[in-house]
Motif scaffolding. Sequence first.
Motif, PDB file in Angstrom:
ATOM      1  N   ASP A  28       8.719 -12.764   1.428  1.00  0.00           N
ATOM      2  CA  ASP A  28       7.915 -11.522   1.950  1.00  0.00           C
ATOM      3  C   ASP A  28       6.867 -10.997   1.103  1.00  0.00           C
ATOM      4  OD1 ASP A  28       7.348  -9.117   3.373  1.00  0.00           O
ATOM      5  OD2 ASP A  28       9.289  -8.154   3.086  1.00  0.00           O
ATOM      6  N   GLY A  29       5.888 -11.709   0.910  1.00  0.00           N
ATOM      7  CA  GLY A  29       4.628 -11.224   0.097  1.00  0.00           C
ATOM      8  C   GLY A  29       3.412 -12.030   0.224  1.00  0.00           C
ATOM      9  N   VAL A  30       2.624 -11.679  -0.479  1.00  0.00           N
ATOM     10  CA  VAL A  30       1.272 -12.505  -0.498  1.00  0.00           C
ATOM     11  C   VAL A  30       0.777 -12.742  -1.804  1.00  0.00           C
ATOM     12  CG1 VAL A  30       0.615 -11.253   1.874  1.00  0.00           C
ATOM     13  CG2 VAL A  30       0.003 -10.186  -0.320  1.00  0.00           C
ATOM     14  N   TYR A  31      -0.108 -13.785  -1.896  1.00  0.00           N
ATOM     15  CA  TYR A  31      -0.587 -14.070  -3.265  1.00  0.00           C
ATOM     16  C   TYR A  31      -2.040 -14.748  -3.347  1.00  0.00           C
ATOM     17  CZ  TYR A  31      -0.684 -19.026  -1.697  1.00  0.00           C
ATOM     18  OH  TYR A  31      -1.108 -20.274  -1.190  1.00  0.00           O
ATOM     19  N   ASN A  53      -6.499  -7.659   1.713  1.00  0.00           N
ATOM     20  CA  ASN A  53      -6.328  -7.723   3.124  1.00  0.00           C
ATOM     21  C   ASN A  53      -5.351  -8.598   3.555  1.00  0.00           C
ATOM     22  OD1 ASN A  53      -8.873  -6.571   3.321  1.00  0.00           O
ATOM     23  ND2 ASN A  53      -9.967  -8.579   3.101  1.00  0.00           N
ATOM     24  N   SER A  54      -4.631  -9.546   2.819  1.00  0.00           N
ATOM     25  CA  SER A  54      -3.512 -10.062   3.272  1.00  0.00           C
ATOM     26  C   SER A  54      -2.381  -9.250   3.362  1.00  0.00           C
ATOM     27  CB  SER A  54      -3.391 -11.267   2.197  1.00  0.00           C
ATOM     28  OG  SER A  54      -4.081 -12.339   2.245  1.00  0.00           O
ATOM     29  N   ALA A  55      -2.247  -8.194   2.069  1.00  0.00           N
ATOM     30  CA  ALA A  55      -1.190  -7.427   2.117  1.00  0.00           C
ATOM     31  C   ALA A  55      -1.445  -6.348   3.340  1.00  0.00           C
ATOM     32  CB  ALA A  55      -1.425  -6.602   0.798  1.00  0.00           C
ATOM     33  N   ILE A 143      -3.868 -14.927   6.674  1.00  0.00           N
ATOM     34  CA  ILE A 143      -2.918 -14.313   5.669  1.00  0.00           C
ATOM     35  C   ILE A 143      -2.359 -15.306   4.444  1.00  0.00           C
ATOM     36  CG2 ILE A 143      -1.000 -12.703   5.380  1.00  0.00           C
ATOM     37  CD1 ILE A 143      -1.158 -12.165   8.328  1.00  0.00           C
ATOM     38  N   LYS A 144      -2.683 -15.157   3.380  1.00  0.00           N
ATOM     39  CA  LYS A 144      -2.454 -15.843   2.318  1.00  0.00           C
ATOM     40  C   LYS A 144      -0.905 -15.435   1.828  1.00  0.00           C
ATOM     41  CE  LYS A 144      -4.277 -18.033  -1.843  1.00  0.00           C
ATOM     42  NZ  LYS A 144      -4.333 -19.516  -1.400  1.00  0.00           N
TER      43      LYS A 144
END
Length: 276
Positions: A28-31, A53-55, A143-144
């Motif tokens: 559950d996150g982005v990087y 933007n991903s967040a 989305i990353k």
Amino acid sequence: TLAFFNGEFLPIDSLVIPIDERGHQFGDGVYEVIKVYDGKPFLMREHLVRLENSAKAIRLEMPYTVEQLEELIGEGLTRADLRDAQVYVQITRGIAVRLHAFPDASPSISMTLRPAKSLSEETFNTGVKVTLLEDERWLNCYIKSLNLLANILAKQTASDRGCFEAVLVRDGYVTEGSSTNAYAVKDGVVYTHPANKRILHGITRAAVLQVAAEAGIEVREEAFTPEFLLSADEAFITSTTSEVLAITQVDDTVIGTGRPGPVVNQLHAKFRELIV
Ligand code: PLP
């Protein structure tokens, strides 16, 4: 090497992630992955804006501003004493008892700083073989996200087939690679999938499109078929770690002359001029 977790710089092998960390349990996150050339993080602002933007796309509040992250990365590089490096930054929805719905928790941030693992000039000079695979990912590939299972499985299948990368096909069109953007060149025109929800909007992709425009190379952001790729004059992939890398074979089909072609070579050379 060096790591950072929730406010603290730590040795990279520190045991710091609690069991109930949502990155660990849910992805559950982005990087982001940022490459550092001779002490200078390349296109760092662009990467951190994409991180924001991903967040936002997963309704995750960033614990730091872009400016604060830039400072943190700078501090990490100084502490780790790295000139050519790869910085990995990850934001998750934090630490909370495992329930699917959003917890009442602060987001976690973790970071690793390692020596860059760059491809050899030999690899750039020969190009790489790729394999075509069905794109089995979700529909928000812009989305990353930390959820990379489909990408991992594709990359492993590619590796099992002796290939550098898997080039993914959705609904009969090439989308991108498992960790790269993909391009075909025909009659001097570069084709690549439009930057919609089906692909990651690569930072390298944007830089290469800019470089192509400056060099007067026509680019069409149009999806192309696997057949089009197989009959292309040249093909290539791009990413932060692979820069601009020629595809010289797709499964059993040799692309063009089987060597990196003039368009790929020109784009890579011009891309490298951005780095200095
Ligand atoms: N596409 C996917 C699925 C990726 O994971 C990546 C990067 O890892 C890329 C494309 C290339 O993006 P960038 O040029 O920003 O590294």
